[in-house]
Design an enzyme around this catalytic site. Structure first.
Site, PDB file in Angstrom:
ATOM      1  N   THR A  91       0.853  -1.351  -0.014  1.00  0.00           N
ATOM      2  CA  THR A  91      -0.103  -0.144   0.042  1.00  0.00           C
ATOM      3  C   THR A  91       1.058   1.120   0.078  1.00  0.00           C
ATOM      4  OG1 THR A  91      -0.083  -0.158   2.421  1.00  0.00           O
ATOM      5  CG2 THR A  91      -2.022  -0.963   1.148  1.00  0.00           C
ATOM      6  N   ARG A  92       2.301   1.303   0.434  1.00  0.00           N
ATOM      7  CA  ARG A  92       2.961   2.440   0.518  1.00  0.00           C
ATOM      8  C   ARG A  92       3.638   2.882  -0.594  1.00  0.00           C
ATOM      9  NH1 ARG A  92       6.058   0.701   6.105  1.00  0.00           N
ATOM     10  NH2 ARG A  92       5.677  -1.444   4.856  1.00  0.00           N
ATOM     11  N   MET A  93       3.194   1.787  -1.838  1.00  0.00           N
ATOM     12  CA  MET A  93       3.734   2.055  -3.069  1.00  0.00           C
ATOM     13  C   MET A  93       2.956   3.054  -3.807  1.00  0.00           C
ATOM     14  SD  MET A  93       6.513   0.379  -2.977  1.00  0.00           S
ATOM     15  CE  MET A  93       7.204   0.103  -4.627  1.00  0.00           C
ATOM     16  N   ASN A 131      10.071  -1.490   0.948  1.00  0.00           N
ATOM     17  CA  ASN A 131       9.697  -0.422   1.788  1.00  0.00           C
ATOM     18  C   ASN A 131      10.677   0.372   2.429  1.00  0.00           C
ATOM     19  OD1 ASN A 131       7.367  -1.616   1.741  1.00  0.00           O
ATOM     20  ND2 ASN A 131       7.619  -3.062   3.408  1.00  0.00           N
TER      21      ASN A 131
END
Length: 225
Positions: free
Chosen positions: A14-16, A225
């Site tokens: 999701t952080r991408m 990450n």
């Protein structure tokens, strides 16, 4: 000694800020997953299992485009690394040898590092590295030298444990039968409510088995990450 690989590649990332599965983002012209597969291929494994979840069809295609012999298994719900390995193990039914657990979003580990893990005679071998106490990796609790007592995840660590600078990369090596037995006994009684693969170290030590750490430079363990 026969070798099998389990490569964990189910994360959404999701952080991408992208709909593309995390392990399919490219570094140096190839998906992160392919870099992990290429590293493991240096050991000439008899079997390779990729655990897919988010974007499973895309992940499976990328894996099998690079190596058509790879088996892809689906982890519909991500309940932790221990759960992911438990999902993969039926695909290794009948395999006798050592299993190495790798991560599809960690592309820089060298084959020589994995060879050192395979050569280590301990029942469970963990890849570790040294970093600053402010980092949020799991901590490797040692009894002396490279002999491990347990691994504690950052969320569950005390202040004293968070001061430890020997970190867990997540990469693990163990005999296939032992790994299956240890993973079957995992529980999710922890801060995240997940099945931690890291708990196999404490479980092995409680049985009188040996767990040791092989170390590498922190740069090898860097993930997306």
């Amino acid at each position: 000694m026969p070798i099998a690989l389990i490569i964990l590649a189910a994360g959404q990332g999701t952080r991408m800020n992208s709909d593309l599965p995390k392990v399919l983002h490219k570094v140096a012209g190839a998906p992160l997953l392919v870099h992990a597969m290429r590293t493991g291929a240096g050991l000439e494994p008899e079997r390779t299992v990729v655990v897919a979840g988010h974007g499973a069809e895309q992940v499976a295609k990328a894996a099998q485009d690079w190596d058509e012999t790879v088996e892809v298994v689906l982890q519909p719900e991500q309940k932790g690394t221990g759960h992911a390995v438990r999902t993969a193990l039926p695909a290794l039914s009948g395999f006798q040898g050592k299993v190495i657990v790798l991560y599809g979003d960690t592309p820089f580990i060298r084959p020589e590092t994995l060879e050192a893990m395979v050569a280590n005679p301990a029942d469970v071998v963990i890849l570790g590295f040294t970093s600053g106490p402010e980092t949020r990796y799991g901590r490797l609790v040692v009894r002396g030298g490279d002999l491990l007592e347990r691994i504690v995840e950052y969320k569950d660590a005390t202040g004293t444990e968070r001061a430890i600078t020997l970190m867990n990369s997540g990469v693990l090596c163990a005999d296939a039968g032992l790994l299956a037995d240890l993973v079957a006994g995992l529980t999710n009684d922890n801060a995240a409510g997940e099945y931690y693969l890291t708990d196999v170290v404490g479980a092995a030590v409680a049985r009188g088995l040996t767990a040791r750490v092989v170390t590498c430079p922190e740069d090898e363990t860097l993930g997306v990450n």
